[in-house]
Design a protein around this motif. Structure first.
Motif: not given
Lengths: 494, 395
Positions: A158, A195, A199, A161-162
């Motif tokens: 998580g 994002t 998420v 990806v951010i």
């Protein structure tokens, strides 16, 4: 797509070893069967998986040492799926015991299945089929270490990806050597904010999906839980029984009006007086319109009774209806037909009782090895019947087509198993399994459906294994000179 | 002022362009491409394996290809990031991004993320099988996590190729553009493939089928059309997608196989192929033709036109084609419509060639079709935006 399948199977086997069977069929899901595959006499145990699809462990013991190889394969019990067997597996011979073979089979579906066993040996080939009631019994919660690992990995993914999106928005379009300016930083902040929302939304949706899948699976588990026996007493002695399941789809899929006869009767009803189990009736209600069953009760004292009612549905799947009923004094008639009863002492706690006095003056003896009884251990429960003179009786005759019937009941009623000399499989299902064997005959299956007037040996045996430790009461029923006699034994299982 | 470049950097960029004209594809792009190809082959083989043979182990060749994909992408991109971070003389140092103190191409970070997601899905999937049984379906939470990992690697490769391509010129750029097409094909294969439980021919006369295809396909068609210079980019990409799909449709039946799990409802003698590909090639051709005529329009106006044309042309060809797939005329080696997984009973609508309506009233059908139209337009608009962003990627 499906990693770690082998580890899954191994872990599943380990979990099976420590699992507590769920309250279904009732609390005794493993299958024990004794019969003939052509010239070979086999004792088969099918340890069914707790989750379906899952791995069943198959254990086969040959009575003789002339077996070279054993193949095992799962099929549907009847209809589509019973005609194309998959590639069979070879059961592995034990290094310590050459007459003992073990194998694993994936049971891919719930419902009435069969395990077909093909034996190759010195006397040629032989084949038998064992009906298996396959059903999901439980789900396993995620263990804490694994849950911790998953949380850490999900956090990494998580946050990862951010961070990637932020770094990409800030720097991905910069030329060689160019440093990010305020506009890039602002763009990165916006991208990170979006994002984070995505998420979190994804995590929320994933959790909802997981919850829905879990709920679906638990519904399937609930589908196979023993239905409730709803009872009403009419006209003072007519007991009416209706099946009702917690699961809303159960009554749409299972039609009690289409149950099939299981050793001569559509339903085998057991009424056991509580709390001591000091009285027991084995009755055979008849089917009414709409799928209810009814029986005119014989004379019975007022009391609180446990109800276990066995039926086999049209596909060969066995169901045990479970309930309780408070009965007033029943002024019924005498027992008729195949109905029988017993009364005596209450169940003993933490001790074994190996001898049971019979009403005709004789006695029944549990012929067992000394030593403690162990849970999940496949055994042949042997009982010999002696006359008043202490000699083996010569007048045993088939009771509902078999040498005997045994009911194993745990003191807390969480286990009930109706077992025959062929084992824990319903005879109706066994007949369906047998029908699929090419060129087979009833005698080849060792079905123990004995001709009515045949005289039987004074000893009867039942293949079975206690599913969990505790105190059990065993009711053993045989027929002597036209009278059903019931021997009762208590067992403490470790 | 930050955000500006010096004269030295302009000279460096010119030199870079000169190099780019004759440069060869870097090793890490080949590694990630090999990883993606390995994953594509492994996934298709594994799905067919589960439909034909059923039983598997950790060590099946199909699984090995999938693991190889994760390992190859993880190790190559991990090494690339470490090398770029700690070797200041790395040629990628000043065309890399920084994250958590590390430096590397953006695509390398995305690939590494994909590899971690694939690894994370393994214990999750393992627990899932123990708790809910061995799954016989593709769409489950751990499989979606695995698929996200696979998509991550493919998308990472795409970004790596784009960064290199956008800094390149001439033949080198053309070579990179070919890899770009392959990468987008694999990305569309992933998104369309994971939804295959909803795209069976029995659903092709229902609105849900068209909604699912609009969610999974137009975004890639628009992306590739906007990022590649080729005027037939969408057509080329979907043609390659169709060819790859047909490779599996026609190739798998050549491999002998028989079920090792039961109950078995279908007589299986070879690997079960996937369904015949959906006819995305036609809407892609229309897309390319219309794109040229609408080049001067606003992006939203283009998205509305292209998105609507994509859906309408797809419905126009796929709806009657579904009738053909249901008919006896399709039951041959070309269309392979008689190959069913071993666990599909003969009573199944699939085997009996009966459409399954997923909408139960005309109003529901048309509302869902309207949703599909909106989704198609949105996905095309998203693809355009994505494509334009991708043109700007330099790192």
């Amino acid at each position: 797509m499906k990693e770690f399948r082998r580890q899954s199977a191994l872990l599943g086997i380990l979990l099976l070893a420590v699992a507590i069977p769920a309250l279904a069929h009732v609390g005794s899901a493993d299958v024990y069967y004794e019969g003939d595959a052509g010239p070979y006499h086999l004792f088969v145990t099918v340890r069914v998986p707790q989750v379906v699809p899952g791995v069943a462990e198959i254990e086969v013991r040959s009575q003789t040492g002339d077996v070279n190889a054993i193949q095992i394969v799962p099929l549907r019990l009847s209809g589509p799926g019973s005609t194309f067997p998959p590639t069979p597996d070879f059961a592995a011979r034990s290094k310590d015991d050459p007459q003992f073979f073990t194998g694993s089979l994936w049971l891919m579906e719930s419902g009435a299945l069969q395990v077909r066993i093909t034996v190759d040996g010195a006397k040629g080939k032989g084949e038998l089929s064992v009906p298996v009631a396959s059903f999901a019994q439980r789900t396993y919660p995620m263990q804490r270490p694994l849950a911790g690992l998953m949380i850490v990995l999900m956090l990494i993914l998580g946050i990862g990806v951010i961070s990637i999106v932020g770094a990409g928005a800030r720097e991905a379009s910069l030329e060689r050597g160019e440093t990010p300016g305020p506009a890039s930083a602002r763009r990165a902040k916006i991208a990170i904010a979006v994002t984070i929302i995505l998420v979190l939304g994804l995590v929320y949706l994933g959790k909802a999906w997981w919850g829905a899948e879990d709920s679906n699976y638990k519904n399937r588990v609930a589908f196979y839980k023993p239905p409730t026996a709803e009872t009403t007493l009419e006209n003072g002695n007519r007991l009416v029984i209706r099946a009702k399941s917690e699961n809303p789809t159960w009554s749409a899929k299972i039609n009690m009006g289409e149950v099939i006869p299981d050793h001569n009767h559509l339903m085998h009803l057991f009424l056991i007086e509580l709390p001591g189990m000091n009285r027991m009736w084995h009755l055979h209600p008849t089917l009414l319109q709409g799928g209810a069953f009814a029986d005119d009760l014989p004379a019975m004292p007022a009391g609180h009774y446990q109800v276990f009612a066995d039926v086999v549905d049209a596909r060969g799947f066995p169901w045990t209806l479970v309930g309780t009923v408070d009965l007033p004094q029943i002024n019924g008639g005498a027992l008729t037909g195949d109905d029988s009863s017993w009364s005596g002492e209450a169940i003993a706690s933490q001790q074994d009782q190996l001898v049971s006095q019979l009403p005709g003056g004789g006695r029944m003896i549990w012929e067992r090895d000394p030593g403690a009884l162990k849970a999940n251990s496949a055994m042949d429960f042997k009982f010999s019947v002696q006359g008043k003179d202490g000699k083996p009786v010569q007048d045993l005759e088939p009771y509902m087509g078999m040498a005997g019937h045994a009911e194993f009941v745990r003191s807390d009623l969480s286990v009930f198993a109706h077992v025959h000399p062929a084992g824990s499989v319903p005879m109706a299902s066994l007949e369906m399994a047998q029908a699929g064997l090419l060129g087979d005959t009833p005698s080849m299956q060792g079905m123990a459906m004995t001709p009515k007037n045949e005289t039987l040996p004074a000893e009867v045996s039942f293949p079975y294994g206690f599913p969990k430790p505790g105190d059990y009461r065993i009711f053993v029923q045989v027929k002597r000179a036209g009278q059903v006699e019931t021997g009762v034994f208590d067992a403490h299982v470790q | 002022m930050a955000g500006t470049i010096s004269i030295e950097q302009v000279h460096a960029r010119s030199a870079e362009r000169a190099d780019a004209a004759t440069a060869s594809i870097p090793w890490y792009i080949w590694c990630c491409l090999a990883s993606v190809v390995s994953c594509v082959l492994g996934s298709a083989w594994d799905i067919s394996w589960h439909e034909s043979i059923g039983r598997d182990s950790f060590w099946t060749a199909a699984h090995m290809l999938i693991y190889l994909s994760g390992v190859l992408a993880g190790i190559s991109c991990g090494y690339l990031i470490l090398y770029t971070t700690f070797r200041k003389d790395s040629p990628l140092f000043d065309v890399s991004i920084s994250m958590w103190g590390f430096r590397g191409p953006l695509g390398a970070f995305i690939c590494a993320w994909g590899a971690v997601a694939m690894i994370a899905s393994a214990p999750f999937d393992n627990w899932w099988h123990n708790s809910y049984g061995l799954d016989v379906k593709i769409l489950s939470p751990p499989h979606v996590l695995l698929a996200l990992g696979m998509i991550g690697i493919r998308f990472g490769l795409l970004v790596m190729v784009l960064a290199e391509m956008n800094r390149a010129e001439g033949i080198y750029r053309q070579r990179l553009e070919r890899i770009l097409f392959v990468t987008v094909v694999f990305l569309m294969g992933m998104t369309v493939g994971i939804a295959q439980e909803f795209t069976n021919r029995v659903f092709m006369h229902s609105a849900r089928f068209y909604l699912v295809i609009m969610i999974t396909a137009p975004i890639w068609v628009a992306t590739v059309a906007w990022v590649a210079k080729n005027r037939w980019a969408a057509t080329i990409m979907t043609a390659m997608f169709t060819a790859l799909h047909l490779f599996f449709v026609w190739g798998f039946p050549l491999v002998p196989a028989e079920p090792k799990l039961g109950p078995v409802y279908q007589h299986i003698t070879h690997l079960v192929p996937p369904d015949f590909p959906v006819l995305l090639i036609i809407p892609a051709i229309i897309f390319d033709l219309l794109r040229r005529r609408t080049a001067d329009w606003s992006r939203w106006k283009q998205a509305v036109t292209l998105g609507a044309a994509f859906l309408v042309s797809f419905v126009a060809v796929q709806w009657p084609f579904a009738n053909f797939l249901m008919s006896p005329a399709s039951r041959n080696r070309i269309f392979q419509t008689t190959n069913y997984p071993y666990f599909i009973p003969s009573t199944s609508p699939w085997v009996r060639n009966i459409y399954i309506p997923t909408e139960h009233a005309p109003a529901q059908f048309w509302i869902r079709m309207l949703v599909a139209l909106c989704v198609s337009i949105l996905m095309v608009r998203l693809g355009i935006a994505w494509g334009e962003w991708m043109r700007r990627i330099r790192r």
